[in-house]
Design a protein around this motif. Structure first.
Motif, mmCIF file in Angstrom:
data_model
loop_
_atom_site.group_PDB
_atom_site.id
_atom_site.type_symbol
_atom_site.label_atom_id
_atom_site.label_comp_id
_atom_site.label_asym_id
_atom_site.label_seq_id
_atom_site.Cartn_x
_atom_site.Cartn_y
_atom_site.Cartn_z
ATOM 1 N N ARG A 139 -8.322 2.539 -5.653
ATOM 2 C CA ARG A 139 -9.112 1.750 -4.611
ATOM 3 C C ARG A 139 -7.991 1.504 -3.497
ATOM 4 O O ARG A 139 -8.137 1.624 -2.230
ATOM 5 C CB ARG A 139 -9.367 0.619 -5.022
ATOM 6 C CG ARG A 139 -10.879 0.433 -5.654
ATOM 7 C CD ARG A 139 -11.356 -1.132 -6.076
ATOM 8 N NE ARG A 139 -10.615 -1.883 -6.700
ATOM 9 C CZ ARG A 139 -10.862 -1.863 -8.281
ATOM 10 N NH1 ARG A 139 -11.522 -1.357 -8.746
ATOM 11 N NH2 ARG A 139 -9.782 -2.770 -8.719
ATOM 12 N N ARG A 140 -6.616 1.297 -3.815
ATOM 13 C CA ARG A 140 -5.681 0.986 -2.817
ATOM 14 C C ARG A 140 -5.351 2.186 -2.207
ATOM 15 O O ARG A 140 -4.858 2.045 -0.714
ATOM 16 C CB ARG A 140 -4.457 0.442 -3.435
ATOM 17 C CG ARG A 140 -4.511 -0.899 -4.176
ATOM 18 C CD ARG A 140 -4.802 -2.105 -3.299
ATOM 19 N NE ARG A 140 -3.679 -2.486 -2.486
ATOM 20 C CZ ARG A 140 -2.567 -3.244 -3.020
ATOM 21 N NH1 ARG A 140 -2.990 -3.776 -4.258
ATOM 22 N NH2 ARG A 140 -1.737 -3.456 -2.485
ATOM 23 N N ARG A 200 -8.246 2.794 0.392
ATOM 24 C CA ARG A 200 -8.043 1.884 1.367
ATOM 25 C C ARG A 200 -6.871 2.160 2.494
ATOM 26 O O ARG A 200 -7.187 2.137 3.644
ATOM 27 C CB ARG A 200 -7.533 0.272 0.822
ATOM 28 C CG ARG A 200 -7.489 -0.534 2.143
ATOM 29 C CD ARG A 200 -7.397 -1.948 1.658
ATOM 30 N NE ARG A 200 -5.896 -2.278 0.882
ATOM 31 C CZ ARG A 200 -5.445 -3.423 0.990
ATOM 32 N NH1 ARG A 200 -6.185 -4.234 0.482
ATOM 33 N NH2 ARG A 200 -4.180 -3.470 0.389
ATOM 34 N N ASP A 216 0.982 -1.281 -0.164
ATOM 35 C CA ASP A 216 -0.083 -0.092 0.090
ATOM 36 C C ASP A 216 0.842 1.380 -0.065
ATOM 37 O O ASP A 216 0.572 2.237 -0.605
ATOM 38 C CB ASP A 216 -0.772 0.072 1.126
ATOM 39 C CG ASP A 216 -1.934 -1.044 1.184
ATOM 40 O OD1 ASP A 216 -2.402 -1.566 -0.097
ATOM 41 O OD2 ASP A 216 -2.662 -1.352 2.226
ATOM 42 N N THR A 239 -7.611 0.451 -10.040
ATOM 43 C CA THR A 239 -7.098 -0.527 -8.695
ATOM 44 C C THR A 239 -6.310 0.530 -7.837
ATOM 45 O O THR A 239 -6.161 0.468 -6.613
ATOM 46 C CB THR A 239 -6.186 -1.488 -9.297
ATOM 47 O OG1 THR A 239 -6.949 -2.497 -10.218
ATOM 48 C CG2 THR A 239 -5.734 -2.490 -8.037
#
Length: 304
Positions: free
Chosen positions: A36-37, A40, A7, A33
């Protein structure tokens, strides 16, 4: 809490490229992607790391604080990888070098080819850019520069001096008025850099000679060199490039002679990476040796 180093790796790519799509290309992921990471990671930390604007993704105050810790984690991961590979197995992995295109076209290829031949597991990438390479954004692992940078957390090592002279093809010189003194240059077609695209004052060769009009101009040294080889005009050439072009001749070599220097620039934190340090040592030694060889060939072909 953060889940893993991956991350942070993605966060650093977005911080450096200021774009999800650009970071995705660097990481070989799709932009969705990457987004989204990042989301997160922001959720795990409880703070926004980026502010989105028309210009891209800018770091927030929390993101700016995190960059330093993420870079330390990146360094630790690199050091751990090098320790596991071990010194005895030679250089491996990928190393990217940024360089001005004169160096990248006429000097680095043969130097890096020899290093790669001695280290079969090593991948070398040369990025030829008509501008200063941004190491803070990790555009490259190290860079060759013609002026030592004065800002940033960088380590600078002088590699060597190199020479430049006026040159033209034998065909051009035979078909045009003779050049007996610098004043005669104003009657000739000059090849050089686009004046407002000179990214380093050390490259303003023609301005130093008082030549303010450049009828044939490019931001690429390679383009300029091909023009000269084709008999298009007169221009400043690296001595180390001359052995690659049959039919090229120095002009006013005993009157107009320029000396510049190459510097190796690395991020300060990378001094702890043994693999990069060993590559840097081989690169500096190889450049010094190859440049001396090529300039000696130029001297023998057209003695001053």
């Amino acid at each position: 809490m953060m889940d893993n180093w991956d991350d942070l790796r993605i966060f650093l790519a977005v911080a450096r490229d200021e774009s999800l799509s650009a970071a995705g290309r660097r990481l070989r992921m799709d932009a969705a992607t990457v987004g989204r990471r990042v989301a997160r990671l922001e959720e795990s930390l409880g703070a926004p790391l980026f502010a989105k604007s028309p210009q891209g993704y800018a770091l927030t105050e929390a993101g700016t604080r995190l960059v330093r810790f993420a870079e330390e984690a990146e360094q630790a991961a690199s050091q751990a990888s090098e320790a596991l590979v071990g010194r005895a197995e030679g250089l491996s992995g990928q190393i990217r070098i940024g360089a001005p295109d004169g160096c990248a076209n006429f000097l680095l290829p043969q130097v890096c080819a020899r290093i790669a031949a001695a280290n079969p597991d090593l991948d070398v990438q040369i990025v030829a850019l008509p501008r200063v390479v941004n190491l803070s954004r990790r555009e490259a692992d190290m860079a060759i520069a013609v002026s030592p940078p004065s800002a940033g957390r960088l380590v600078v090592q002088k590699i060597t001096d190199y020479r430049l002279h006026l040159a033209a093809s034998a065909e051009y010189l035979a078909q045009n008025d003779p050049v007996r003194c610098p004043e005669d240059l104003r009657g000739h077609r000059i090849v050089g850099y686009i004046p407002d695209m000179i990214f380093d004052k050390e490259l303003d060769y023609l301005g130093e000679l008082g030549l303010d009009r450049v009828p044939l101009a490019s931001n690429s040294v390679a383009v300029q060199f091909h023009w000269l080889r084709q008999g298009a005009g007169l221009g400043i050439v690296h001595d180390f490039a001359m052995p690659t072009a049959r039919g090229m001749r120095f002009v006013l070599r005993d009157v107009i002679s320029l000396t510049r220097s190459f510097y190796l620039v690395r991020h300060a934190d990378d001094r702890r990476l043994e693999r990069q340090t060993r590559f840097a040592e081989a690169l500096v030694a190889g450049m010094r040796e190859e440049l001396a060889r090529l300039e000696a060939l130029a001297d023998r072909a057209d003695p001053a």
